[in-house]
Design a protein around this motif. Structure first.
Motif, PDB file in Angstrom:
ATOM      1  N   PRO A 166      16.579  -0.354 -10.313  1.00 25.34           N
ATOM      2  CA  PRO A 166      15.642  -0.120  -9.205  1.00 25.34           C
ATOM      3  C   PRO A 166      16.089   1.006  -8.267  1.00 25.34           C
ATOM      4  O   PRO A 166      15.252   1.696  -7.682  1.00 25.34           O
ATOM      5  N   LEU A 167      17.410   1.197  -8.137  1.00 26.60           N
ATOM      6  CA  LEU A 167      17.905   2.293  -7.307  1.00 26.60           C
ATOM      7  C   LEU A 167      17.500   3.638  -7.903  1.00 26.60           C
ATOM      8  O   LEU A 167      17.080   4.555  -7.174  1.00 26.60           O
ATOM      9  N   LEU A 168      17.612   3.753  -9.216  1.00 29.58           N
ATOM     10  CA  LEU A 168      17.178   4.982  -9.876  1.00 29.58           C
ATOM     11  C   LEU A 168      15.674   5.191  -9.697  1.00 29.58           C
ATOM     12  O   LEU A 168      15.208   6.317  -9.488  1.00 29.58           O
ATOM     13  N   PHE A 169      14.918   4.089  -9.777  1.00 29.82           N
ATOM     14  CA  PHE A 169      13.463   4.178  -9.586  1.00 29.82           C
ATOM     15  C   PHE A 169      13.145   4.707  -8.185  1.00 29.82           C
ATOM     16  O   PHE A 169      12.255   5.544  -8.005  1.00 29.82           O
ATOM     17  N   GLU A 178       0.827  -1.206   0.000  1.00 26.33           N
ATOM     18  CA  GLU A 178       0.000   0.000   0.000  1.00 26.33           C
ATOM     19  C   GLU A 178       0.859   1.253   0.000  1.00 26.33           C
ATOM     20  O   GLU A 178       0.556   2.230  -0.702  1.00 26.33           O
ATOM     21  N   ASP A 179       1.971   1.208   0.804  1.00 25.99           N
ATOM     22  CA  ASP A 179       2.882   2.356   0.855  1.00 25.99           C
ATOM     23  C   ASP A 179       3.510   2.606  -0.514  1.00 25.99           C
ATOM     24  O   ASP A 179       3.619   3.751  -0.972  1.00 25.99           O
ATOM     25  N   LEU A 180       3.893   1.510  -1.183  1.00 24.78           N
ATOM     26  CA  LEU A 180       4.491   1.626  -2.503  1.00 24.78           C
ATOM     27  C   LEU A 180       3.518   2.250  -3.495  1.00 24.78           C
ATOM     28  O   LEU A 180       3.873   3.178  -4.240  1.00 24.78           O
ATOM     29  N   ARG A 181       2.284   1.740  -3.502  1.00 31.97           N
ATOM     30  CA  ARG A 181       1.283   2.292  -4.423  1.00 31.97           C
ATOM     31  C   ARG A 181       0.994   3.761  -4.118  1.00 31.97           C
ATOM     32  O   ARG A 181       0.816   4.572  -5.034  1.00 31.97           O
ATOM     33  N   GLU A 182       0.964   4.086  -2.838  1.00 35.06           N
ATOM     34  CA  GLU A 182       0.683   5.474  -2.454  1.00 35.06           C
ATOM     35  C   GLU A 182       1.804   6.402  -2.926  1.00 35.06           C
ATOM     36  O   GLU A 182       1.555   7.500  -3.436  1.00 35.06           O
ATOM     37  N   TYR A 193      14.019   8.572  -7.909  1.00 37.88           N
ATOM     38  CA  TYR A 193      13.116   9.507  -8.590  1.00 37.88           C
ATOM     39  C   TYR A 193      11.644   9.314  -8.223  1.00 37.88           C
ATOM     40  O   TYR A 193      10.875  10.271  -8.281  1.00 37.88           O
ATOM     41  N   ILE A 194      11.255   8.095  -7.848  1.00 40.01           N
ATOM     42  CA  ILE A 194       9.818   7.824  -7.691  1.00 40.01           C
ATOM     43  C   ILE A 194       9.439   7.483  -6.249  1.00 40.01           C
ATOM     44  O   ILE A 194       8.641   8.198  -5.628  1.00 40.01           O
ATOM     45  N   THR A 195       9.953   6.396  -5.696  1.00 42.90           N
ATOM     46  CA  THR A 195       9.425   5.897  -4.417  1.00 42.90           C
ATOM     47  C   THR A 195      10.074   6.520  -3.193  1.00 42.90           C
ATOM     48  O   THR A 195       9.401   6.760  -2.189  1.00 42.90           O
ATOM     49  N   GLY A 196      11.378   6.754  -3.240  1.00 47.09           N
ATOM     50  CA  GLY A 196      12.036   7.440  -2.133  1.00 47.09           C
ATOM     51  C   GLY A 196      12.120   6.663  -0.836  1.00 47.09           C
ATOM     52  O   GLY A 196      12.088   7.264   0.242  1.00 47.09           O
ATOM     53  N   PHE A 197      12.211   5.334  -0.870  1.00 41.37           N
ATOM     54  CA  PHE A 197      12.351   4.554   0.359  1.00 41.37           C
ATOM     55  C   PHE A 197      13.705   4.811   1.032  1.00 41.37           C
ATOM     56  O   PHE A 197      13.802   4.861   2.247  1.00 41.37           O
ATOM     57  N   ILE A 198      14.762   4.950   0.210  1.00 40.25           N
ATOM     58  CA  ILE A 198      16.087   5.252   0.764  1.00 40.25           C
ATOM     59  C   ILE A 198      16.169   6.759   0.983  1.00 40.25           C
ATOM     60  O   ILE A 198      16.009   7.534   0.034  1.00 40.25           O
TER      61      ILE A 198
END
Length: 487
Positions: free
Chosen positions: A55-58, A14-18, A61-66
């Motif tokens: 995936p690191l680039l993703f 859910e966090d990822l989709r959000e 730019y997109i998810t920002g988990f790190i």
């Protein structure tokens, strides 16, 4: 326990989709552009495993988990200010690293070996894509320094990890007449206190002896090996190509027996003299001779006879006007000959000097050299006491057969007797246009293909070191000029 894991997975999903839904369109566009460039670069590199970083680039730019930008939420203004500068500098260094490694970089002309084609103080943009960029052999290095860090005087690279030579596909191959930037082959071993000197470890050993160089660290420093891509950059003109035979007779170059035309701005040293007066700095400048190439001989009539300069002008009072020595182009010679005060002009004599191969005394000079065969990838030669001294350095140093030697007229490769050898790389014979004032292949031998850096494209800016800032220091007429007008 299973229910807790399911809840955790659902929470992450859910966090990822959000996060994906909350991403602005502009960031998706930026990610798409970066991803396309990255994938194209990986395809060019030919190492598909590098896609694991996509995936690191993703995430960036997109998810920002790190939390790369954690500092933006800091309550401390000082932390935010300092980290914003650190972030910008790191980003810039990474960008510079990739541009300098795979696209091109700037290069300053330090010597007059290619004058008048390239001048001391020219800053060039070197196109690494011309022949294909090398995959870094020492991938971890400071991107703005060749091999030594300024001030602290330490290595600017790490020797681990170290990658084997591999060149990506480029726009073409080295052609005859190309001006080429390459790593200095003989610079594989140096002493730390002579890093900025033109003298290599081998030159110092020849001059002072091996024992003196290794024991007198106060004078010479430590003896160190330099990886191929960290060796000093040189720039010369490609004269001989792989598999060709080169010979120089009375300054005329022959390739496979056919005469080679000189570049437009080729220079040779001349002696010349005027009946009345001498040359002023303004005269030198108008003639086009740089301050570093201006030499004057003050001789008496007796001196002239002793140094075999008979035929130069002696005034009625017995005095000898100054005799000048400098490199001249054909155009400069014509300009001198138009001067009615010119008494005499001759080509400066060429004397035997220590040339390549160093351990053979052929009596060669810079004007009369060879014949010599240039190694070619896949070509084989017969090994004996006559060919070993010519190709010893290629086999031992450049192609890494270190346990190879000549003993009792038998050549040993990797400790085993061998009567032939097949070369693993192409080699080139490089020369400067300032022929009598150029340290080039005539002195230190062949340039291996893995030492090739790139091809100068344009002069970005040019500074005359002999002039002041408001006295013509900037050579405006050279800005964005082609680096090789002969091609």
């Amino acid at each position: 326990m299973a229910d807790n894991n399911t809840a955790a997975k659902r929470s992450f999903g859910e966090d990822l989709r959000e996060r994906i839904r909350a991403t602005r369109t502009t960031r998706w566009i930026r990610f798409a552009i970066v991803a396309i460039i990255f994938i194209a670069w990986v395809a060019w590199l030919g190492s598909w495993w590098v896609l694991i970083f996509l995936p690191l680039l993703f995430d960036i730019y997109i998810t920002g988990f790190i939390p790369f930008t954690w500092w933006k939420k800091s309550k401390s203004a000082a932390v935010r200010t300092v980290m914003s500068w650190v972030d910008a500098i790191v980003y810039a260094l990474i960008l510079v690293y990739f541009i300098f490694t795979f696209v091109g970089q700037n290069y300053a002309i330090p010597s007059s070996s290619l004058e008048k084609t390239l001048l001391v103080g020219d800053y060039l943009w070197v196109n690494k894509m011309a022949y294909g960029p090398r995959v870094p052999m020492t991938p971890i290095h400071f991107p703005l320094v060749q091999n030594r860090m300024p001030i602290i005087d330490t290595k600017s690279y790490t020797e681990w990890p170290s990658w084997k030579y591999r060149r990506l596909k480029g726009l073409g191959q080295v052609e005859r007449g190309d001006i080429v930037v390459f790593n200095f082959p003989k610079g594989d071993t140096v002493t730390t206190k002579f890093m900025e000197s033109a003298q290599t470890y081998y030159d110092l050993v020849a001059q002072y002896g091996r024992n003196a160089v290794h024991t007198n660290k106060d004078v010479f420093g430590d003896v160190i090996h330099i990886p191929v891509d960290r060796r000093q950059n040189y720039v010369k003109r490609a004269i001989g190509l792989p598999g060709e035979r080169l010979k120089i007779v009375n300054d005329t170059i022959y390739i496979n027996g056919e005469q080679l035309d000189d570049p437009e701005y080729v220079q040779y040293n001349y002696l010349y003299q005027f009946r009345n007066g001498g040359l002023t700095d303004r005269d030198w400048e108008e003639l086009g001779v740089s301050a570093a190439d201006r030499y004057t001989m003050e001789l008496s009539a007796a001196d002239m006879s002793a140094v075999e300069l008979n035929g130069f002008y002696i005034a009625p009072d017995g005095k000898v006007p100054p005799i000048y020595v400098s490199p001249l182009t054909r155009e400069m010679i014509d300009k001198l000959k138009a001067n009615p005060d010119l008494a005499r002009i001759i080509k400066a004599p060429s004397y035997p000097v220590r040339l390549f191969p160093e351990n053979i005394d052929h009596g060669w000079t810079v004007s009369d050299y060879g014949e010599i065969w240039i190694p070619k990838k896949g070509a084989s030669i017969h090994l004996d006491a006559s060919t070993w001294p010519v190709y010893e350095r290629v086999i031992r140093n450049y192609e890494s057969h270190t346990d190879s030697y000549l003993k009792d007229n038998t050549v040993y490769i990797d400790g085993k007797p061998a009567d032939t050898y097949t070369f693993a790389m192409d080699y080139y014979f490089m020369m400067g246009d300032n022929r009598d004032n150029s340290s080039d292949s005539r002195f230190w031998g062949f340039v291996p293909e893995d030492h090739i850096v790139g091809k100068p494209w344009r002069v970005l800016v040019s500074f005359d070191k002999d002039k002041g800032l408001f006295d013509g220091k900037i050579r405006w007429n050279r800005i964005f000029r082609t680096a090789n007008p002969d091609k």
